[in-house]
Design a protein around this motif. Structure first.
Motif, PDB file in Angstrom:
ATOM      1  N   PRO A 191       0.803  -1.235   0.000  1.00 46.14           N
ATOM      2  CA  PRO A 191       0.000   0.000   0.000  1.00 46.14           C
ATOM      3  C   PRO A 191       0.827   1.272   0.000  1.00 46.14           C
ATOM      4  CG  PRO A 191      -0.999  -1.620   1.444  1.00 46.14           C
ATOM      5  CD  PRO A 191       0.301  -2.210   0.981  1.00 46.14           C
ATOM      6  N   GLU A 207      -1.592  -0.338  -5.226  1.00 48.08           N
ATOM      7  CA  GLU A 207      -2.883  -0.811  -4.738  1.00 48.08           C
ATOM      8  C   GLU A 207      -3.708  -1.436  -5.859  1.00 48.08           C
ATOM      9  OE1 GLU A 207      -4.875   2.318  -2.765  1.00 48.08           O
ATOM     10  OE2 GLU A 207      -3.332   2.607  -1.220  1.00 48.08           O
ATOM     11  N   CYS A 263      -8.337   1.452 -11.271  1.00 45.52           N
ATOM     12  CA  CYS A 263      -8.552   2.598 -10.382  1.00 45.52           C
ATOM     13  C   CYS A 263      -8.529   3.882 -11.207  1.00 45.52           C
ATOM     14  CB  CYS A 263      -7.476   2.663  -9.301  1.00 45.52           C
ATOM     15  SG  CYS A 263      -7.489   1.271  -8.150  1.00 45.52           S
TER      16      CYS A 263
END
Length: 441
Positions: A137, A144, A152
């Protein structure tokens, strides 16, 4: 009707009914026509938009097909990155795109390659960077996305915590697409779509590109890893053969000499001195051979004379074959042999001479090298007791046996053949045929 009734006349109800119906029909017809025209206009606009979407989708499909076909011809990972980045920025209208690769050994994303559009002229430039983002992370949105295996969409924040990547690639508010081959993460692709190009169809096209890229990279990385593992295993086997062909046989000779010297020491110490000196010389030769094996030092300029002289020295000083007459015959252009070919012929000759001295009980032997027409043929013959090749090869098993089987395996790895001819009481002939020029040194 009002006018008629005002003058006291009785209206013609049929005429009145016809006028009323005509009025409504005319107004209704014109109203429906207006609505119909409006619907036709709307339908035409929808069809135009659909046609444009279909044309864009068809263009994307053609670009995807061309990219998929070109990926099959990629020679390395960097070539795959360049092909994909070119397609994304040229055919799919992205202003900039970046691809990073997962290093499973260090558990990081590295090997960044990006393509950035410069100005309205359409000029582009490639940028590379070796930043290592931890696949945790703490690696930002890019890490991620790879860990979660989902796309994302960054807002205004940077896609990575690396300042160099953010500054030179300008990757903020980008679309992050993970590259996964099955369950294995292989990389990440970040794209910055140009204004007006963020439609769902374009996003689906980028997902397909990511899938094709992940499959190509995954298969290529797997092949490279297996090639490295195979090379390591082959190198280990080669070193083991080299040690067996030279060091282990020399150590056997030292042990044999020292054993004889120890037996002579109590009664004839002066007779033991030459044997000890011989053992010392052999030990020094072993030391040099070990150093040569460790560093893989092999002089490419070794001549035919040096080849024969070294083998003769090995037979007389290391194997102590004092009662064996050995004839060496080098024909053709020995200088045309690559270093690997010379080393291999030398090692095979060493092993064959060792077998002759220790097992054949021969009085004569010959070593002949014939170089012609791009091939090198090594012939080793003796007049010893002979043996059954099938039986001998069947008995050579396990990790510690590299004699006849080792010759065959070494020759096969060189792309050549090894033929063993022998029978009890009739001596032995070994014929090796390998390419003369090998590029893999």
């Amino acid at each position: 009707l009002t006018g008629v009734w005002a003058y006291g006349e009785t209206p013609d109800w049929f005429v009145v009914l016809v006028n009323i119906i005509g009025f409504y029909l005319i107004s209704g017809t014109f109203g429906y026509a207006a609505k119909l025209l409006d619907r036709l206009r709307t339908t035409s606009q929808d069809l135009t938009q659909t046609n444009e979407e279909l044309a864009a989708a068809h263009q994307d499909l053609e670009a995807l097909y061309a990219l998929t076909a070109s990926l099959h011809s990629a020679v390395d990972v960097e070539a795959v990155q360049e092909m994909v980045l070119t397609a994304v920025t040229t055919d799919f209208g992205c202003e900039r795109a970046v691809i990073g690769l997962v290093d499973p050994q260090e558990n990081v994303i590295t090997g960044w390659l990006g393509r950035v559009q410069n100005g309205p002229a359409g000029g582009t430039k490639l940028l590379t960077h070796q930043a290592k983002l931890p696949l945790t992370p703490s690696g930002g949105l890019a890490a991620e996305s790879v860990l979660a295996g989902r796309i994302c969409q960054a807002t205004e924040e940077h896609c990575t915590p690396d300042n160099w990547l953010n500054t030179h690639f300008g990757m903020s508010g980008c679309l992050i697409v993970p590259l996964r081959w099955g369950l294995q993460p292989v990389g990440v692709m970040m794209v910055d779509l140009a204004e007006g190009d963020g439609e769902e169809t374009r996003r689906r096209s980028l997902e397909v590109i990511a899938q094709q890229t992940a499959v190509t990279l995954g298969m290529m990385m797997t092949r490279q890893r297996r090639a490295r593992e195979t090379a390591v295993q082959e190198e280990r086997a080669r070193i083991a053969m080299d040690i067996h062909d030279s060091v282990s046989q020399s150590l056997f000779g030292i042990v044999f000499t020292l054993d004889g010297a120890i037996k002579m020491l109590p009664e004839k110490p002066e007779a033991a001195l030459p044997a000890l000196q011989q053992a010392l010389q052999t030990a020094e030769a072993v030391r040099r051979e070990i150093r040569r094996t460790i560093h893989d030092i092999w002089p490419e300029e070794m001549t035919a004379e040096a080849f024969a002289a070294d083998l003769r020295h090995y037979a007389t000083d290391v194997l102590q074959a004092n009662n064996l007459r050995i004839r060496f015959d080098i024909r053709g252009d020995f200088g045309a042999l690559s270093a690997r070919a010379r080393r291999s012929l030398y090692r095979i000759s060493q092993e064959a001479l060792t077998n002759i001295v220790y097992y054949a009980a021969a009085s004569q032997a010959s070593v002949c090298v014939d170089v012609a027409n791009g091939r090198a043929i090594l012939s080793i013959r003796d007049n010893g007791r002979g043996f059954e090749p099938e039986v001998a090869l069947a008995q050579e098993h396990g990790r510690e046996h590299f004699g006849l089987r080792g010759m065959q395996e070494r020759t096969r790895s060189l792309g050549g053949t090894c033929d063993i001819f022998s029978q009890p009481g009739a001596g032995t002939s070994i014929i090796i045929d390998i390419p003369a020029n090998m590029t893999l040194e």
